[in-house]
Design a protein around this motif. Structure first.
Motif, short mmCIF file in Angstrom:
data_model
loop_
_atom_site.label_atom_id
_atom_site.label_comp_id
_atom_site.label_asym_id
_atom_site.label_seq_id
_atom_site.Cartn_x
_atom_site.Cartn_y
_atom_site.Cartn_z
N MET A 1 -9.59 -14.16 1.58
CA MET A 1 -8.75 -12.97 1.55
C MET A 1 -7.27 -13.35 1.51
O MET A 1 -6.47 -12.72 0.80
CB MET A 1 -9.05 -12.11 2.78
CG MET A 1 -8.35 -10.78 2.82
SD MET A 1 -8.70 -9.74 1.41
CE MET A 1 -10.39 -9.34 1.68
N LEU B 1 -6.30 -14.25 -1.93
CA LEU B 1 -6.27 -13.03 -2.75
C LEU B 1 -4.95 -12.28 -2.49
O LEU B 1 -4.29 -11.79 -3.40
CB LEU B 1 -7.46 -12.15 -2.42
CG LEU B 1 -7.49 -10.78 -3.11
CD1 LEU B 1 -7.59 -10.94 -4.60
CD2 LEU B 1 -8.64 -9.94 -2.60
N GLN C 1 -1.94 -11.35 -5.06
CA GLN C 1 -1.50 -9.97 -5.27
C GLN C 1 -0.13 -9.71 -4.65
O GLN C 1 0.36 -8.60 -4.72
CB GLN C 1 -2.53 -9.00 -4.65
CG GLN C 1 -3.88 -9.05 -5.33
CD GLN C 1 -3.80 -8.59 -6.76
OE1 GLN C 1 -2.97 -7.74 -7.11
NE2 GLN C 1 -4.62 -9.17 -7.62
N VAL D 1 0.73 -9.42 -1.48
CA VAL D 1 0.73 -8.44 -0.39
C VAL D 1 0.40 -9.13 0.92
O VAL D 1 -0.44 -8.67 1.69
CB VAL D 1 -0.24 -7.27 -0.64
CG1 VAL D 1 0.33 -6.27 -1.58
CG2 VAL D 1 -1.57 -7.80 -1.13
N TYR E 1 1.75 -9.29 3.63
CA TYR E 1 1.99 -8.59 4.90
C TYR E 1 0.73 -7.95 5.46
O TYR E 1 0.69 -7.51 6.59
CB TYR E 1 3.09 -7.53 4.74
CG TYR E 1 2.82 -6.52 3.64
CD1 TYR E 1 3.38 -6.71 2.37
CD2 TYR E 1 2.01 -5.42 3.86
CE1 TYR E 1 3.13 -5.80 1.36
CE2 TYR E 1 1.77 -4.51 2.87
CZ TYR E 1 2.34 -4.71 1.61
OH TYR E 1 2.10 -3.81 0.62
N LEU E 2 -0.32 -7.88 4.62
CA LEU E 2 -1.56 -7.25 5.05
C LEU E 2 -2.47 -8.20 5.81
O LEU E 2 -3.57 -7.82 6.21
CB LEU E 2 -2.34 -6.71 3.84
CG LEU E 2 -1.85 -5.42 3.22
CD1 LEU E 2 -2.73 -5.06 2.05
CD2 LEU E 2 -1.87 -4.31 4.25
N THR F 1 -6.03 -7.12 7.44
CA THR F 1 -7.26 -7.47 6.73
C THR F 1 -8.14 -8.38 7.58
O THR F 1 -9.37 -8.31 7.52
CB THR F 1 -6.97 -8.19 5.39
OG1 THR F 1 -6.09 -9.26 5.66
CG2 THR F 1 -6.37 -7.23 4.40
N ALA G 1 -10.05 -6.15 9.75
CA ALA G 1 -11.08 -5.44 8.98
C ALA G 1 -12.25 -6.36 8.65
O ALA G 1 -13.42 -5.94 8.70
CB ALA G 1 -10.45 -4.90 7.70
N VAL H 1 -16.29 -6.07 9.53
CA VAL H 1 -17.42 -6.17 8.60
C VAL H 1 -18.43 -7.19 9.12
O VAL H 1 -19.65 -6.97 9.11
CB VAL H 1 -16.91 -6.60 7.20
CG1 VAL H 1 -18.08 -6.91 6.30
CG2 VAL H 1 -16.04 -5.52 6.62
N MET I 1 1.86 -1.89 -4.13
CA MET I 1 1.49 -0.79 -3.23
C MET I 1 0.06 -0.35 -3.49
O MET I 1 -0.72 -0.17 -2.58
CB MET I 1 2.47 0.37 -3.47
CG MET I 1 2.19 1.57 -2.59
SD MET I 1 2.49 1.21 -0.86
CE MET I 1 1.73 2.63 -0.11
N THR J 1 -2.29 -1.99 -5.02
CA THR J 1 -3.25 -3.04 -4.68
C THR J 1 -3.51 -3.06 -3.19
O THR J 1 -4.65 -3.22 -2.73
CB THR J 1 -2.74 -4.44 -5.10
OG1 THR J 1 -1.37 -4.50 -4.76
CG2 THR J 1 -2.95 -4.68 -6.56
N ALA J 2 -2.46 -2.87 -2.39
CA ALA J 2 -2.65 -2.87 -0.93
C ALA J 2 -3.62 -1.77 -0.52
O ALA J 2 -4.58 -2.00 0.22
CB ALA J 2 -1.30 -2.69 -0.23
N ILE K 1 -7.15 -2.64 -1.62
CA ILE K 1 -7.78 -3.65 -0.76
C ILE K 1 -8.22 -3.02 0.56
O ILE K 1 -9.35 -3.22 1.05
CB ILE K 1 -6.80 -4.82 -0.52
CG1 ILE K 1 -6.63 -5.61 -1.80
CG2 ILE K 1 -7.33 -5.72 0.59
CD1 ILE K 1 -5.58 -6.71 -1.70
N MET K 2 -7.34 -2.24 1.17
CA MET K 2 -7.66 -1.65 2.48
C MET K 2 -8.84 -0.71 2.37
O MET K 2 -9.73 -0.71 3.21
CB MET K 2 -6.43 -0.89 3.03
CG MET K 2 -5.37 -1.79 3.64
SD MET K 2 -6.02 -3.20 4.57
CE MET K 2 -6.86 -2.40 5.90
N LEU L 1 -11.99 -2.65 2.06
CA LEU L 1 -12.37 -3.27 3.33
C LEU L 1 -12.96 -2.24 4.29
O LEU L 1 -13.98 -2.50 4.95
CB LEU L 1 -11.15 -3.94 3.98
CG LEU L 1 -10.85 -5.34 3.45
CD1 LEU L 1 -9.56 -5.85 4.04
CD2 LEU L 1 -11.99 -6.28 3.76
#
Lengths: 485, 193, 184
Positions: B61, B64, B68, B70, B72-73, B77, B80, B84, C1, C3-4, C7-8, C11
């Protein structure tokens, strides 16, 4: 006191047997009154067959077995039955138990037993029963009735027979003296047992630090000329004379904690039991006396005496010159597994092998108990390969499952761990207290399991009856109406 | 992140797990398991399933997210991913293991404690390849399992001892764990960073 | 934005799916639990807990229909063990379900009054009464669990509870001094 811990557990202890074995065996003086507890054997107490006022003769049966695990009891003197009432007894630590009290008339008239064929001519089952009639029980201390033990031995089809002359506990020397002076009796007893068990080998085990006894035993075996019997020396490490330890040493077989030696094809008897069998079978004298060691710094003239059952401890000690001023404690048994007694007005019973009048010199007083420092000396000393410190941990917290897991039930209460503990923890006492707790819980669980089985069996039976009834009803209906229901 | 800090993280995770295992009956992770060591065995098995999976998946992740742009996620993630993996591990234990996870204890313990190595992972991404991440996850999982078993056994032994009233339970456990940790800290010097 | 968000969402959906799968695969723990609960009970089959035996009571505890403090023959020790297994706080036995003396008791039939009606034999859940129609009935003390189910059916009221024979009682003595430690 130098102590060496053996490589397979156990301790090399000082024997303290020289003083009591200096003189020959002699008979104790005739007591004026004998007190005979009815429960001086393992199993159910015997039932008296005489009553107060009856006249009895020496050797006359006075109580009969009350079940399959019980024993006969005979009068050691001739005289009158004074009473049958509760009297203090040493195997109950001085609390009373029903006993037959006989007043000795001094005439020593023997009871006539009917003549019997020689033992070789009797079939084994009959010989077994006949041995039981002599009131013979295990004289090594366990007082297990010999006849039931022989029965279980017979089920084992030709078990190895071991005669236990390994007197490993300090202070006790009665078996030593017996073997020195009456070795031929032991060999005769061995031959009787060989015939009763229909087996072909008997090992008489003698400790290697009893050289005179070993020599006498070897001579008697040679004289008897029976190739089935042989004498064998065993290293003198305490507790080599423990039944399971001895079997493991001689035959390399381990007896499980919930099993008996008969389960692994071995039968073990004490040499004194064998001698008692000889006196009964050969001479017609039932078990009415036994050899007792009287020793300790608290008695003037330590000796081994042949004492009639029911004689008081006080009389026996008087026969040995009486107490010295240093006498502090009276103990029945030896210094490791003996039981302290409150006074000496107690009768000699079949289990009495030794009386120690102990002074400070014999038994150091126990220092204050301290916490376990987990040194591991107890594990080194344990002859049953247990971990006393782990068992003690669980005993402290009352964890019954944990106690059992570490082998509490395998503990033979020999006292080796207690002896070496640097924190002076009374381990054997703790284990002795914990065992009934554990046994009670186990018994409770067994009872519940049995009740459940019976309940489920009953439910099944009722259901089966119900379905049979319905089937019969359906059949009947079909017959009557000619149609299927 | 240095090895000693990682060890510290693992040890505190283990302390929290064992104290949770032992204190509240309602937090027990498995149905009808009253023995502390049995529960610890089951939990160790769960960790062995969850931690490596969590590490590999969050590494994947992570790449990935980087692609992308991102990143900061990452923290969210990761959480999350745990949400799972933990039910899947729970399902696996229901089906194939003799331990039966029960709510809420199992989820409480595994999510909170599997997160710990994850945090260590996130703090500095030391793995270059997915294999590295798998190795790290397996190592962390094994370490967690081993420490958990060791400490559970010790805690069980502590319950049999005559501990002064003020120290009973978590206090003496903390002291004991501290001493045990000293021993394990010795291993840190074996591996050169 | 975007894509975020994508993804969320993915998930969260995966997490929900995993949760659903876990809930579906859930193995019914009740059988094993009932067995373990039943093992803890004293098997008196007396019915004081309001169920028709020990296993029905165990089932009720497992399904949540009964509390753990309803077994007087088991006493506080059993209640504590049941609580431990179910993961609840231990509590003492509710006296509303019966109060038993601390020593074990067994039923005893007064043979001078027994009329041989077999009602007690039918009532005994563990078949501890021996007898037949118009023959003397007697209780086998070793097998009597002390459930007292035989006392109500007797038409001449000739059954009473007596302290268990000494051998059984002496055996139970050490337990009476045991604390309510939950180690089993």
């Amino acid at each position: 006191m130098a102590v060496k811990i053996g490589t397979r557990g156990g301790l090399r202890l000082e024997a303290h047997k020289e003083r009591s074995t200096r003189q020959n065996l002699r008979a104790a003086s005739q007591p004026p009154i004998v007190v005979l507890p009815l429960d001086q054997h393992t199993g159910l107490p015997a039932i008296a067959i005489v009553k107060a006022g009856d006249r009895v003769l020496r050797g006359q049966p006075i109580a009969q077995p009350s079940g399959s695990l019980s024993a006969w009891l005979h009068s050691p003197v001739s005289g009158h039955v004074k009473a049958i009432e509760p009297r203090p007894a040493p195997h109950h630590l001085g609390s009373p138990t029903i006993s037959v009290v006989i007043e000795n008339d001094g005439r020593d008239e023997p009871f006539d037993f009917p003549a019997r064929a020689t033992f070789e001519e009797l079939p084994p089952e009959e010989l077994c029963e006949h041995i039981g009639r002599g009131g013979i029980v295990g004289l090594g201390g366990a007082v297990f009735p010999t006849a039931p033990k022989l029965w279980s031995g017979m089920q084992a089809h030709g078990p190895h027979l071991i005669l236990n002359g390994v007197e490993c506990e300090p202070y006790i020397s009665c078996d030593d003296m017996l073997m020195r002076e009456r070795a031929s009796d032991v060999v005769f007893g061995a031959r009787v047992l060989l015939h009763a068990l229909s087996t072909k080998s008997c090992i008489i085990a003698v400790e290697d630090d009893m050289p005179l006894a070993l020599e006498a035993m070897r001579r008697a075996v040679a004289e008897a000329g029976d190739s089935r019997v042989r004498a064998q020396a065993v290293p003198g490490i305490y507790p080599a004379g423990g039944e399971k330890q001895l079997i493991s040493t001689l035959l390399g077989v381990e007896v499980p904690f919930d099993g008996l030696p008969a389960d692994v094809g071995v039968l073990c008897h004490n040499v004194a039991t064998a001698a008692a069998i000889a006196h009964w079978i050969r001479d017609g004298r039932p078990l009415i006396s036994r050899i007792i060691t009287v020793t300790g710094d608290g008695v003037r003239e330590p000796a081994n005496l042949d004492v009639l059952l029911g004689t008081s401890f006080a009389s026996v000690i008087a026969d040995c010159g009486g107490y010295t001023e240093r006498m502090e404690r009276l103990i029945m048994g030896g210094s490791m597994m003996g039981l302290a007694l409150p006074h000496d007005e107690l009768p000699v019973v079949k289990a009495t092998n030794c009386i120690v009048a102990a002074s400070r010199l014999d038994l150091e007083p126990r220092a204050a108990e301290m916490p376990c420092i987990r040194c591991g000396l107890c594990a080194d000393a344990c002859p049953a390969f247990l971990l006393p410190q782990q068992i003690h941990l669980h005993v402290q917290s009352g964890d019954l499952a944990g106690m059992a897991r570490y082998g509490l039930l395998d503990c033979i209460e020999c006292g080796c761990c207690d002896y070496v503990c640097p924190s002076q923890i009374p381990l054997v006492e703790r284990f002795r207290e914990a065992k009934p707790l554990h046994a009670a819980t186990l018994a409770e669980r067994n009872d519940a399991a049995l009740a459940r089985l019976r309940f489920e069996a009953r439910a099944e039976r009722l259901e089966r009856l119900e379905s049979e009834r319905r089937a019969a009803l359906a059949r009947k209906r079909q017959e009557l109406t000619g149609k299927r229901p | 992140m240095s090895l000693s800090s990682l060890l510290l993280v693992l040890l505190s995770t283990v302390l929290a797990s064992v104290v949770a295992l032992a204190s509240r009956p309602a937090w027990r992770p498995f149905v009808a398991v009253t023995d502390l060591f049995e529960a610890a065995k089951g939990l160790a098995l769960a960790f062995l399933l969850i931690v490596p999976a969590a590490c590999v998946l969050s590494w994947l992740m992570g790449t990935l997210l980087q692609v992308q742009d991102v990143t900061y996620l990452r923290t969210v993630t990761f959480v999350a991913i745990l949400l799972v993996i933990v039910p899947l591990a729970e399902a696996a234990m229901h089906k194939w293991s003799r331990y039966l996870p029960q709510k809420p204890g199992f989820q409480l313990l595994t999510i909170a404690n599997a997160a710990a190595p994850g945090v260590a992972l996130l703090a500095d991404l030391r793995m270059d390849t997915v294999l590295g991440a798998a190795g790290f996850g397996l190592g962390a999982g094994l370490a967690l399992a081993l420490l958990l078993l060791a400490f559970a056994a010790m805690y069980e032994r502590l319950t049999h001892l005559d501990v002064p009233l003020v120290f009973r339970g978590p206090p003496v456990a903390l002291v004991t764990l501290g001493i045990m940790a000293l021993g394990f800290m010795g291993f840190v010097g074996v591996i050169r960073e | 934005m975007l894509t975020a968000l994508l993804i969320m969402t993915l998930l969260v959906a995966a997490a929900a799916a995993a949760r659903a799968l876990a809930d579906r695969v859930q193995r019914d723990p009740t059988d094993e639990l009932i067995e373990r609960l039943n093992d803890l009970l004293p098997q008196t089959q007396c019915g004081r807990c309001t169920f028709t035996g020990c296993r029905p009571y165990a089932t009720a505890i497992a399904t949540g229909a009964a509390d753990i403090n309803q077994c007087p023959p088991g006493g506080d020790r059993t209640a504590a063990a049941l609580a431990e297994l179910m993961g609840r706080e231990p509590k003492p036995v509710d006296p509303g379900f019966g109060v038993l003396p601390s020593y074990p008791r067994v039923a005893w039939i007064d043979e001078s009054r027994c009329i041989g009606c077999t009602k007690c034999i039918q009532a005994c859940p563990v078949d501890a009464i021996v007898g037949a129609s118009r023959y003397m009935h007697t209780v086998i003390a070793d097998q009597c669990t002390g459930c007292e189910l035989c006392i109500p059916p007797c038409p001449v009221d000739c059954i009473e509870m007596r302290p268990a024979p000494q051998a059984l009682w002496m055996r139970a003595q050490p337990i009476l001094s045991l604390s309510t430690s939950t180690s089993h």
